[in-house]
Structure formats: C-alpha cells, structure tokens
Enzyme design. Structure first.
Site, mmCIF file in Angstrom:
data_model
loop_
_atom_site.group_PDB
_atom_site.id
_atom_site.type_symbol
_atom_site.label_atom_id
_atom_site.label_comp_id
_atom_site.label_asym_id
_atom_site.label_seq_id
_atom_site.Cartn_x
_atom_site.Cartn_y
_atom_site.Cartn_z
ATOM 1 N N GLY A 1 4.548 -2.851 -2.459
ATOM 2 C CA GLY A 1 5.361 -3.354 -1.357
ATOM 3 C C GLY A 1 4.901 -4.734 -0.921
ATOM 4 O O GLY A 1 3.922 -5.291 -1.444
ATOM 5 N N PHE B 1 2.677 -10.914 5.625
ATOM 6 C CA PHE B 1 1.503 -11.710 5.256
ATOM 7 C C PHE B 1 0.777 -11.165 4.040
ATOM 8 O O PHE B 1 -0.317 -11.599 3.729
ATOM 9 C CB PHE B 1 0.506 -11.749 6.424
ATOM 10 C CG PHE B 1 1.121 -12.126 7.727
ATOM 11 C CD1 PHE B 1 1.540 -13.424 7.969
ATOM 12 C CD2 PHE B 1 1.294 -11.170 8.725
ATOM 13 C CE1 PHE B 1 2.115 -13.766 9.173
ATOM 14 C CE2 PHE B 1 1.868 -11.507 9.938
ATOM 15 C CZ PHE B 1 2.281 -12.818 10.168
ATOM 16 N N SER B 2 1.361 -10.187 3.374
ATOM 17 C CA SER B 2 0.579 -9.512 2.340
ATOM 18 C C SER B 2 1.438 -8.992 1.200
ATOM 19 O O SER B 2 2.645 -8.847 1.336
ATOM 20 C CB SER B 2 -0.135 -8.317 2.965
ATOM 21 O OG SER B 2 0.821 -7.358 3.360
ATOM 22 N N VAL C 1 1.072 -5.629 -1.532
ATOM 23 C CA VAL C 1 0.265 -4.423 -1.719
ATOM 24 C C VAL C 1 0.465 -3.896 -3.141
ATOM 25 O O VAL C 1 1.599 -3.756 -3.609
ATOM 26 C CB VAL C 1 0.640 -3.349 -0.672
ATOM 27 C CG1 VAL C 1 -0.213 -2.102 -0.844
ATOM 28 C CG2 VAL C 1 0.503 -3.901 0.744
ATOM 29 N N LYS D 1 -4.355 -4.088 -0.513
ATOM 30 C CA LYS D 1 -3.535 -5.024 0.258
ATOM 31 C C LYS D 1 -4.153 -6.413 0.144
ATOM 32 O O LYS D 1 -5.299 -6.622 0.551
ATOM 33 C CB LYS D 1 -3.507 -4.559 1.722
ATOM 34 C CG LYS D 1 -2.663 -5.408 2.641
ATOM 35 C CD LYS D 1 -2.438 -4.653 3.943
ATOM 36 C CE LYS D 1 -1.711 -5.488 4.964
ATOM 37 N NZ LYS D 1 -1.326 -4.708 6.151
ATOM 38 N N ASP E 1 2.458 -2.749 18.201
ATOM 39 C CA ASP E 1 3.617 -2.967 17.335
ATOM 40 C C ASP E 1 3.990 -1.662 16.629
ATOM 41 O O ASP E 1 4.273 -1.658 15.435
ATOM 42 C CB ASP E 1 3.306 -4.073 16.321
ATOM 43 C CG ASP E 1 4.574 -4.613 15.648
ATOM 44 O OD1 ASP E 1 5.661 -4.510 16.254
ATOM 45 O OD2 ASP E 1 4.465 -5.119 14.524
HETATM 46 P P1 AMP Z 1 2.182 -4.133 5.079
HETATM 47 O O1 AMP Z 1 1.781 -5.504 4.726
HETATM 48 O O2 AMP Z 1 1.058 -3.299 5.594
HETATM 49 O O3 AMP Z 1 3.392 -4.114 5.980
HETATM 50 O O4 AMP Z 1 2.625 -3.409 3.722
HETATM 51 C C1 AMP Z 1 3.748 -3.801 3.012
HETATM 52 C C2 AMP Z 1 4.320 -2.610 2.232
HETATM 53 O O5 AMP Z 1 3.386 -2.162 1.243
HETATM 54 C C3 AMP Z 1 4.582 -1.387 3.098
HETATM 55 O O6 AMP Z 1 5.814 -1.431 3.687
HETATM 56 C C4 AMP Z 1 4.479 -0.248 2.079
HETATM 57 O O7 AMP Z 1 5.680 -0.114 1.376
HETATM 58 C C5 AMP Z 1 3.393 -0.744 1.133
HETATM 59 N N1 AMP Z 1 2.085 -0.219 1.540
HETATM 60 C C6 AMP Z 1 1.252 -0.727 2.470
HETATM 61 N N2 AMP Z 1 0.135 0.004 2.592
HETATM 62 C C7 AMP Z 1 0.268 1.025 1.717
HETATM 63 C C8 AMP Z 1 -0.548 2.154 1.367
HETATM 64 N N3 AMP Z 1 -1.731 2.361 1.940
HETATM 65 N N4 AMP Z 1 -0.090 3.027 0.420
HETATM 66 C C9 AMP Z 1 1.114 2.818 -0.168
HETATM 67 N N5 AMP Z 1 1.937 1.784 0.115
HETATM 68 C C10 AMP Z 1 1.523 0.894 1.034
#
Ligand code: AMP
Length: 286
Positions: free
Chosen positions: A25, A29-30, A32, A47, A137
């Site tokens: 995903g 800012f990231s 994953v 991440k 948030d």
């Molecule tokens: P974030 O930057 O935390 O919003 O993560 C972006 C996307 O990555 C999320 O919407 C999830 O789809 C995926 N993602 C983030 N953390 C995890 C995790 N621990 N396990 C599986 N998918 C994740």
C-alpha cells in the site's frame, strides 16, 4: 501512567536482515512492502518513509510513539532501520486491509459486529490516553483489520489494529492546538482552533460508530462546502437515518460522544460501561 520506552533505530542495511517483497500500500508519506525476516522466515510489513517528504519532528514523533506501544489493538512495531534517505519501520503484517474498505464493501455493519469493532477501538484509545497519547486522527482509513476464523455471512469477526500515528502527540508535552485531521472527522474544538485534548479521540469514536452502524457520515456536505460542513459540526447538527433501525442504546452511545464540549463526552472507561458496549438492552435493566 505506564512508562513508555521506544526502541533504538538501527543503522545496519535492512536488506541484510529482510527480503523486501510485494508492495502492500501507499500512504501520504510512505510506501509499505511485505518483508520476510531472513533468519526466521516470518513476514512483516516494511513501511518506508522518505525523510524528504516529512518534517523530521513529525517523523520522530511517529517513530517514538509506534515503537513504545504494546497493545493487542495497536499496530506493533518490531524494529526501525534508517539510512540517510529513508526510515524503515518493521511492522506486524495485517492482511485484511483498512476498515474503511471493509465499510465501503459491506455498506453498514450489524449492531453486534459494530459493537465488537468499537469495543476494540475504545480499548486501544483507553491505553493510549493512559499513556499520555492522543491519536488525533482516528478514522476507518487508519484502522487495519484481520478477519478472524469463525466469521460467517451473518457475523464477521474482525480484529482491529489502530495504525498511523503521524498526527499523534504526547499531550502532556504541549496543548493540542494544531488544526489537523480529516474534515469529516474533526471535532468542534479543532474547527474553532480552541486548545483541545485527548477527548478529540472520543468524538472520532462517535463518528466511526455512526459510520459502522449506518454506512454514512453524520456530518457531510455533497459539494465539499467546508463552511457548511464546519457549521454542521460546530452545532453538532446530525440525524440518524430511519433505516437501518437502530437500538436506543446504540443511538444513546453515539449521542454521548458527538457532544460539543470535549469535557462532556464519555471517557473510554464510561464507553466500556455503557449499555450498548456491554450489550445490555433496556428490557434487561428492569
Ligand atoms: P500508511 O502509510 O500507514 O497509511 O500505510 C499505507 C497503506 O499500506 C495502508 O493503507 C495499508 O494498505 C498498507 N499497510 C500499512 N501498514 C500495514 C501493515 N502493518 N500490514 C499490512 N498492510 C499495511
């Protein structure tokens, strides 16, 4: 208040310890990825946050918070690696995706399913607040899900993990003044730029509960007219749809969270004692 200890960041090369796999995903800012620990074969989510995309202070805060928390309903961060360009958070892998997507797919949840989900969010928020942290948030996009064995068509059993601490703050350090969060979820005090505290998370739990139960938002403006939207939120102007039929307890639970003044909202402890979360019906209380 429990003592929180964050873990140190490692300067070694991450690819010596993890094989990086498919992209899972993308956040603001990231990115994953799936990552497999070479020594154990265990899969994690990695991440990757580019230093250039986010203020150092905000990044340090997310890392400090994520690596110090231990709760079954909060995403666990095992390790942190860093190089000059990026930070790598090694997170437990959650396969079921975001609660947001589940709601979009499902429309709305039954009261029983909603109660099970909300109970876990309340537990996570209670733990955060006991440790001096406001999430700030909370929304279905920041809640990851695992569908548990034993789920049926009638009853989906979901284990949730609160994630994304980019906007969290240790509220003991400074007042939560910043105007942040997503418009549909923000509490009246955030809109009016008054100083606010951890009770903003209780407002968000009220919104999430409403969304789970009805499949729509309590405060919404078709044309993204923020002025009207903010006016509705500030005056707590919302209604329950006539369909689906909701129990009196469910309506009462939401209405004790969607309250203008933060000090008048239920605390996590009071949420847990509320008849709706306890699954006690009016007829049982004679
Ligand atoms: P974030 O930057 O935390 O919003 O993560 C972006 C996307 O990555 C999320 O919407 C999830 O789809 C995926 N993602 C983030 N953390 C995890 C995790 N621990 N396990 C599986 N998918 C994740």
């Amino acid at each position: 208040m429990e003592e929180l200890n964050s873990i140190p960041r490692r300067r070694e090369r991450i690819d010596e310890f993890y094989t990086i796999g498919a992209k899972l995903g993308k956040g603001s800012f990231s990115v994953v990825f799936e990552g497999t620990e070479r020594s154990t074969g265990i899969k994690y989510a990695v991440k990757v946050i580019k230093r250039s995309l986010i203020k150092q202070k905000l990044l340090d805060r997310e890392i400090e918070i994520m690596t110090s928390l231990r709760h079954p309903n909060i995403l666990f961060c095992k390790e942190v690696y860093e190089d000059d360009e990026s930070i790598f958070l090694i997170l437990e892998l959650i396969k079921g995706g975001e609660l947001y997507d589940k709601i979009v797919d499902q429309g709305e949840y039954s009261e029983e399913e909603s109660r099970r989900i909300v109970r876990q969010i309340v537990d996570a928020v209670e733990y955060l607040h006991q440790n001096g942290i406001a999430h700030r948030d909370l929304k279905p996009e920041n809640i990851l899900c695992e569908i548990l064995p034993g789920s049926t068509e009638e009853l989906q059993l979901i284990h949730i993990k609160v994630a994304d601490f980019g906007l969290s703050k240790m509220f003991s350090r400074e007042d939560l003044f910043t105007k942040c969060g997503s418009p549909i979820y923000v509490a009246p005090e955030v809109i009016s730029s008054k100083p606010y505290d951890q009770s903003v998370d209780l407002w968000s739990i009220g919104i999430i509960t409403y969304v789970l139960l009805t499949g729509c938002f309590p405060f919404y403006e078709e044309k993204k007219n923020f002025k009207i939207l903010y006016e509705k939120i500030s005056n707590v102007r919302y209604e329950f749809p006539s369909d689906p039929q909701l129990s009196t307890e469910a309506r009462d639970f939401v209405s004790r969270l969607l309250v203008r003044e933060g000090k008048d909202r239920m605390t996590p402890q009071q949420c847990k004692e509320h008849p709706w979360l306890q699954n006690r019906h009016q007829k049982d209380r004679t």
